[in-house]
Motif scaffolding. Sequence first.
Motif, PDB file in Angstrom:
ATOM      1  N   GLY A  64     -15.494   6.219  -3.245  1.00  0.00           N
ATOM      2  CA  GLY A  64     -16.177   6.156  -1.961  1.00  0.00           C
ATOM      3  C   GLY A  64     -15.243   6.385  -0.790  1.00  0.00           C
ATOM      4  N   ARG A  65     -15.797   6.425   0.389  1.00  0.00           N
ATOM      5  CA  ARG A  65     -15.017   6.715   1.592  1.00  0.00           C
ATOM      6  C   ARG A  65     -14.099   5.557   1.977  1.00  0.00           C
ATOM      7  NH1 ARG A  65     -18.822   6.289   6.887  1.00  0.00           N
ATOM      8  NH2 ARG A  65     -16.788   6.797   7.741  1.00  0.00           N
ATOM      9  N   PHE A  66     -14.418   4.332   1.503  1.00  0.00           N
ATOM     10  CA  PHE A  66     -13.589   3.177   1.846  1.00  0.00           C
ATOM     11  C   PHE A  66     -12.664   2.754   0.706  1.00  0.00           C
ATOM     12  CE2 PHE A  66     -17.486   2.459   4.451  1.00  0.00           C
ATOM     13  CZ  PHE A  66     -16.907   2.623   5.691  1.00  0.00           C
ATOM     14  N   ALA A  67     -12.652   3.503  -0.392  1.00  0.00           N
ATOM     15  CA  ALA A  67     -11.924   3.051  -1.587  1.00  0.00           C
ATOM     16  C   ALA A  67     -10.431   2.898  -1.328  1.00  0.00           C
ATOM     17  CB  ALA A  67     -12.172   4.024  -2.738  1.00  0.00           C
ATOM     18  N   GLU A  68      -9.808   3.918  -0.746  1.00  0.00           N
ATOM     19  CA  GLU A  68      -8.363   3.864  -0.522  1.00  0.00           C
ATOM     20  C   GLU A  68      -8.001   2.791   0.499  1.00  0.00           C
ATOM     21  OE1 GLU A  68      -7.059   7.757   0.489  1.00  0.00           O
ATOM     22  OE2 GLU A  68      -7.567   8.620  -1.459  1.00  0.00           O
ATOM     23  N   GLN A  69      -8.792   2.697   1.562  1.00  0.00           N
ATOM     24  CA  GLN A  69      -8.520   1.669   2.562  1.00  0.00           C
ATOM     25  C   GLN A  69      -8.709   0.273   1.978  1.00  0.00           C
ATOM     26  OE1 GLN A  69      -7.237   2.001   5.446  1.00  0.00           O
ATOM     27  NE2 GLN A  69      -7.470  -0.078   6.242  1.00  0.00           N
ATOM     28  N   ALA A  70      -9.693   0.111   1.089  1.00  0.00           N
ATOM     29  CA  ALA A  70      -9.903  -1.189   0.458  1.00  0.00           C
ATOM     30  C   ALA A  70      -8.704  -1.580  -0.390  1.00  0.00           C
ATOM     31  CB  ALA A  70     -11.163  -1.146  -0.397  1.00  0.00           C
ATOM     32  N   ASN A 103      -0.479   6.564   4.508  1.00  0.00           N
ATOM     33  CA  ASN A 103      -0.104   5.170   4.733  1.00  0.00           C
ATOM     34  C   ASN A 103       0.559   4.544   3.509  1.00  0.00           C
ATOM     35  OD1 ASN A 103      -1.205   5.022   7.404  1.00  0.00           O
ATOM     36  ND2 ASN A 103      -3.233   4.915   6.496  1.00  0.00           N
ATOM     37  N   VAL A 104       1.142   5.379   2.654  1.00  0.00           N
ATOM     38  CA  VAL A 104       1.785   4.836   1.460  1.00  0.00           C
ATOM     39  C   VAL A 104       3.026   4.024   1.830  1.00  0.00           C
ATOM     40  CG1 VAL A 104       3.307   6.814   1.018  1.00  0.00           C
ATOM     41  CG2 VAL A 104       2.459   5.436  -0.908  1.00  0.00           C
ATOM     42  N   ASP A 105       3.584   4.259   3.017  1.00  0.00           N
ATOM     43  CA  ASP A 105       4.742   3.462   3.440  1.00  0.00           C
ATOM     44  C   ASP A 105       4.389   1.980   3.540  1.00  0.00           C
ATOM     45  OD1 ASP A 105       3.063   4.067   5.589  1.00  0.00           O
ATOM     46  OD2 ASP A 105       4.667   3.842   7.055  1.00  0.00           O
ATOM     47  N   TYR A 106       3.134   1.686   3.864  1.00  0.00           N
ATOM     48  CA  TYR A 106       2.706   0.289   3.935  1.00  0.00           C
ATOM     49  C   TYR A 106       2.792  -0.372   2.561  1.00  0.00           C
ATOM     50  CZ  TYR A 106      -0.246  -3.775   4.904  1.00  0.00           C
ATOM     51  OH  TYR A 106      -0.720  -5.056   5.047  1.00  0.00           O
ATOM     52  N   ALA A 107       2.437   0.368   1.506  1.00  0.00           N
ATOM     53  CA  ALA A 107       2.512  -0.181   0.157  1.00  0.00           C
ATOM     54  C   ALA A 107       3.969  -0.469  -0.220  1.00  0.00           C
ATOM     55  CB  ALA A 107       1.880   0.784  -0.839  1.00  0.00           C
ATOM     56  N   TYR A 108       4.897   0.437   0.154  1.00  0.00           N
ATOM     57  CA  TYR A 108       6.325   0.188  -0.105  1.00  0.00           C
ATOM     58  C   TYR A 108       6.790  -1.064   0.648  1.00  0.00           C
ATOM     59  CZ  TYR A 108       7.255   4.635  -2.492  1.00  0.00           C
ATOM     60  OH  TYR A 108       7.288   5.660  -3.393  1.00  0.00           O
ATOM     61  N   TYR A 109       6.344  -1.191   1.890  1.00  0.00           N
ATOM     62  CA  TYR A 109       6.742  -2.332   2.713  1.00  0.00           C
ATOM     63  C   TYR A 109       6.242  -3.648   2.115  1.00  0.00           C
ATOM     64  CZ  TYR A 109       6.618  -5.552   6.693  1.00  0.00           C
ATOM     65  OH  TYR A 109       6.751  -6.642   7.509  1.00  0.00           O
ATOM     66  N   MET A 110       4.970  -3.666   1.697  1.00  0.00           N
ATOM     67  CA  MET A 110       4.409  -4.894   1.156  1.00  0.00           C
ATOM     68  C   MET A 110       4.996  -5.227  -0.211  1.00  0.00           C
ATOM     69  SD  MET A 110       2.540  -6.195   3.418  1.00  0.00           S
ATOM     70  CE  MET A 110       1.632  -7.427   2.510  1.00  0.00           C
ATOM     71  N   ARG A 111       5.440  -4.220  -0.948  1.00  0.00           N
ATOM     72  CA  ARG A 111       6.120  -4.499  -2.209  1.00  0.00           C
ATOM     73  C   ARG A 111       7.426  -5.247  -1.936  1.00  0.00           C
ATOM     74  NH1 ARG A 111       7.574   0.312  -6.315  1.00  0.00           N
ATOM     75  NH2 ARG A 111       9.056   0.812  -4.650  1.00  0.00           N
ATOM     76  N   GLY A 112       8.148  -4.812  -0.898  1.00  0.00           N
ATOM     77  CA  GLY A 112       9.352  -5.544  -0.504  1.00  0.00           C
ATOM     78  C   GLY A 112       9.042  -6.943  -0.021  1.00  0.00           C
ATOM     79  N   MET A 113       7.935  -7.092   0.713  1.00  0.00           N
ATOM     80  CA  MET A 113       7.550  -8.411   1.213  1.00  0.00           C
ATOM     81  C   MET A 113       7.200  -9.359   0.072  1.00  0.00           C
ATOM     82  SD  MET A 113       7.792  -8.834   4.476  1.00  0.00           S
ATOM     83  CE  MET A 113       6.776 -10.294   4.604  1.00  0.00           C
ATOM     84  N   SER A 114       6.592  -8.840  -0.991  1.00  0.00           N
ATOM     85  CA  SER A 114       6.223  -9.711  -2.111  1.00  0.00           C
ATOM     86  C   SER A 114       7.474 -10.306  -2.753  1.00  0.00           C
ATOM     87  CB  SER A 114       5.403  -8.923  -3.138  1.00  0.00           C
ATOM     88  OG  SER A 114       6.194  -7.934  -3.776  1.00  0.00           O
TER      89      SER A 114
END
Length: 331
Positions: A64-70, A103-114
């Motif tokens: 769906g259109r919201f899948a990636e954002q979800a 926005n894949v940089d956000y996923a890298y950032y949150m991986r570091g935050m975890s």
Amino acid sequence: MSMKHLLLVGLFALLAACSSNTKTLDESLSESELYSMAQEDLDARNYGPAIEKLRALESRYPFGRFAEQAQLELIYAYHQNNEPEATRSSADRFIRLHPQHPNVDYAYYMRGMSSFNRDRGIFERFLPLDMTRRDPGAARDSFNEFAQLVSRFPDSRYAPDARLRMVYLRNLLASYDVHVGHYYLKRGAFVAAANRGRYVVENFQQTPAVPDGLALMVEAYDRLAMDDLKSDALTVLQANYPDHPSLEDGEFRHHVEPAQRDAGWVESMTVGALDRLLTPPRQGGRTVAEREMERQYQDALAAIPSDIRTPVQEQERDRSWFSRLTFGLFD
């Protein structure tokens, strides 16, 4: 059966009753309705219900259109719900499925935050515990993950925060190695202590732990009767750190513990920034619908021929989305 066992049985029964009352999501909810409900939960900081709705949205409408954002919102919700392993797993999955996403940089950032918050529970955040004496595994993982973000996306909006955290983590890792060296020193493992001090000096330059590493080398070489190496390390310590607590009137005194230092301006800046940045931002800051509306408006405005574009329209291009939505009432 003892009273303790009765209380445990009653507690488990209560928990089971609470879990059985959990409401299931209506199967007829549309994708937009699920996403809107999840957004309301996130705004209200109800992260558990938000996770449930985002997972339902992802499973029911995978294309769906919201899948990636979800998926991005789910990473954030897991982090805020203190589920570091789920945060990391969701971030890894997003990186694997969408390596070219804007926005894949956000996923890298949150991986570091975890990893950054893996060993930082309630007690560690609010009690004065010395993190330099804790197992450095999570800190090392976090440093490497933030370094990967900075290397791949140097202009990312999350890069400045990642760099601050890397400075803090590098100082922490250096201090941990000094503590290990002093442990070796107390146990009579003088060669291991000298090697650990040299490792700090060689690999953690420009950290506050360097003078402690030099002092550790001087003490260890003195115990080993290696006068030449002791003299070299002491000369460097006296020349570069004359105010170090291990020196008294320029002479080295018995040193078996890392010096207690006042936080310098670098540490004060980084630790203060970390206190303000313990909660990461949500990705994007606006919903997909709002960003889609903005994109469509900008495309339509750009399509107007330049020869018929009015000065008002030129000025309109510089107005914010909020200004246009409120018709300029709050400008």
